[in-house]
Design a protein around this motif. Structure first.
Motif, short mmCIF file in Angstrom:
data_model
loop_
_atom_site.label_atom_id
_atom_site.label_comp_id
_atom_site.label_asym_id
_atom_site.label_seq_id
_atom_site.Cartn_x
_atom_site.Cartn_y
_atom_site.Cartn_z
N LEU A 168 56.98 97.23 58.49
CA LEU A 168 56.24 97.90 59.52
C LEU A 168 56.66 99.25 59.32
CD1 LEU A 168 56.97 95.36 62.24
CD2 LEU A 168 54.56 95.99 61.53
N SER A 198 55.68 102.82 63.34
CA SER A 198 55.42 102.28 64.64
C SER A 198 55.88 103.34 66.02
CB SER A 198 56.03 100.75 65.03
OG SER A 198 55.29 100.15 64.10
N TYR A 229 60.40 89.96 64.97
CA TYR A 229 61.05 90.60 63.50
C TYR A 229 62.20 89.76 62.77
CZ TYR A 229 57.51 94.28 65.02
OH TYR A 229 56.50 94.95 65.63
N SER A 251 61.32 97.09 60.38
CA SER A 251 60.42 98.08 61.03
C SER A 251 61.21 99.65 60.74
CB SER A 251 60.18 98.08 62.43
OG SER A 251 59.21 99.04 63.07
N GLN A 257 60.72 102.80 62.12
CA GLN A 257 59.88 103.08 63.30
C GLN A 257 59.77 104.62 63.07
OE1 GLN A 257 59.72 100.50 65.30
NE2 GLN A 257 58.63 101.32 67.04
#
Length: 394
Positions: free
Chosen positions: A105, A108, A121, A128, A130
């Motif tokens: 990811l 995000s 996750y 991720s 982020q």
């Protein structure tokens, strides 16, 4: 030279990777069906719109795809809107992981993605990068490492700036507490106390998201605060300063976090004489002539994307992820991406004051630096040309 080798060399050269990895002769990343599937869970509709973050990530990926991809692998990117609804956020994450088979990811930005999906996750062993960490869980999960400083570390940094540069003796803090953020803000102040050796003069965790702020500014005045730190967002920043002006309060420096750093706030408070400071997540986005912003500006203008702080976060997440992917020698899978992020060396980027690293820690908050802006006559001025970097707590 084989065509794949030429593309890989070009990708490495563009990303500055060969010098970083020392693997200029490596075979490089490979992929099934010519695509690397990546996703983002973001709040696009609902009470907030963070869509500029993943859309900037998308623009960065589109540019790489247009140039042939990473060693011939195109980035297949999906943005899922969680609508700030926990059930929708959980469903969006499961769809990206199970149905779209995302390897990671990236970019995000959500009000609740980390809080809702961190356990998923971890269970699915997906990481991720982020683009904008908002809720406290983004900084307390082994599977999430934001590219922004975040409200908690930024609170510590602004408090540190107040005492180290403004020579504040009586620092006060007023925080809006939403969800499970109370402990994170209290920890932010505790970290400042350890760094500075000072004690907070007054801390109030009852600041309302909406309502009359007069009792709070009077409380700050009567307590003798010489600086006040708050986590208010754009409209509340304007409301607070107008309340301070209405009460004719002087002698207090007002410190805000990144959500206060907007051109709308600058225009709305053009007439105030209050000393107003904000901390940035990245290189100040309003500095259009900054060399650190040059590549981001060029790429965003080419993609017809707005030049906002949010787009810096999405763009930075993409750039860092692409470098990590380019370091993989073999098939790009969820497992190989996770291994590369866990084993990566810190990566620098001129948009940020700290090197980014994911690593294997139980929690991640790699960004520890801010630049401070001061509002003067309706315009933001860079108060600290050099990054304010948080020292380690004593």
């Amino acid at each position: 030279m084989h065509w794949k080798s030429r593309l890989l060399a070009a990708a490495f050269a563009g990303l500055g990777l060969a010098a970083m990895t020392g693997h200029a002769s490596a075979a490089g990343p490979t992929c099934k069906d010519g695509a690397i599937k990546v996703g983002a869970v973001s709040t696009v509709t609902g009470p907030a719109d963070f869509s500029e973050v993943p859309k900037a990530t998308q623009a960065a990926f589109d540019a790489v795809n247009a140039a042939g991809g990473i060693n011939g692998c195109k980035i297949d990117y999906t943005i899922a809107d969680d609508k700030a609804d926990p059930a929708v956020a959980a469903q969006a994450a499961r769809d990206l992981i199970d149905n779209k088979e995302a390897v990671a990811l990236v970019g995000s930005a959500s009000l609740l993605d980390c809080a809702v999906n961190s356990a998923t996750y971890s269970r699915k062993k997906i990481l991720s990068v982020q683009g904008l960490g908002v809720d406290a869980a983004c900084f307390s999960s082994p599977n999430v490492a934001p590219v922004n400083v975040g409200p908690y570390t930024l609170s510590t940094a602004m408090a540190y700036y107040a005492t180290s540069e403004l020579k504040t003796k009586k620092l006060c803090a007023f925080f809006i507490i939403i969800g499970g953020t109370q402990e994170a803000y209290k920890k932010a102040i505790e970290n400042w106390e350890k760094i500075s050796g000072q004690k907070i003069h007054l801390i109030d965790l009852t600041l309302p998201f909406q309502g009359d702020l007069t009792p709070y500014v009077i409380k700050a005045r009567d307590a003798g605060c010489d600086a006040v730190l708050t986590n208010q967002v754009e409209p509340q920043v304007v409301q607070l300063i107008k309340t301070v002006d209405a009460q004719k309060i002087t002698g207090i420096s007002w410190l805000f976090l990144a959500p206060g750093y907007t051109e709308q706030v600058a225009k709305a408070l053009a007439d105030t004489k209050q000393p107003i400071y904000v901390g940035t997540e990245w290189e100040p986005y309003t500095e259009k002539n900054s060399a650190a912003n040059a590549q981001w500006i060029a790429d965003m203008q080419k993609a017809n994307r707005p030049l906002t702080a949010f787009s810096q976060g999405g763009y930075l997440a993409a750039e860092l992820f692409l470098k990590v992917v380019a370091s993989i020698d073999g098939e790009v899978t969820r497992e190989s991406v996770a291994k590369a992020l866990h084993d990566m060396q810190p990566l620098t980027n001129p948009l940020a004051g700290s090197p980014y690293v994911f690593g294997k820690a139980k929690t991640h908050s790699p960004m520890q630096a801010t630049k401070v802006m001061k509002l003067e006559a309706g315009a933001w001025k860079v108060e600290t040309p050099d990054w304010v970097v948080l020292p380690q707590a004593k």
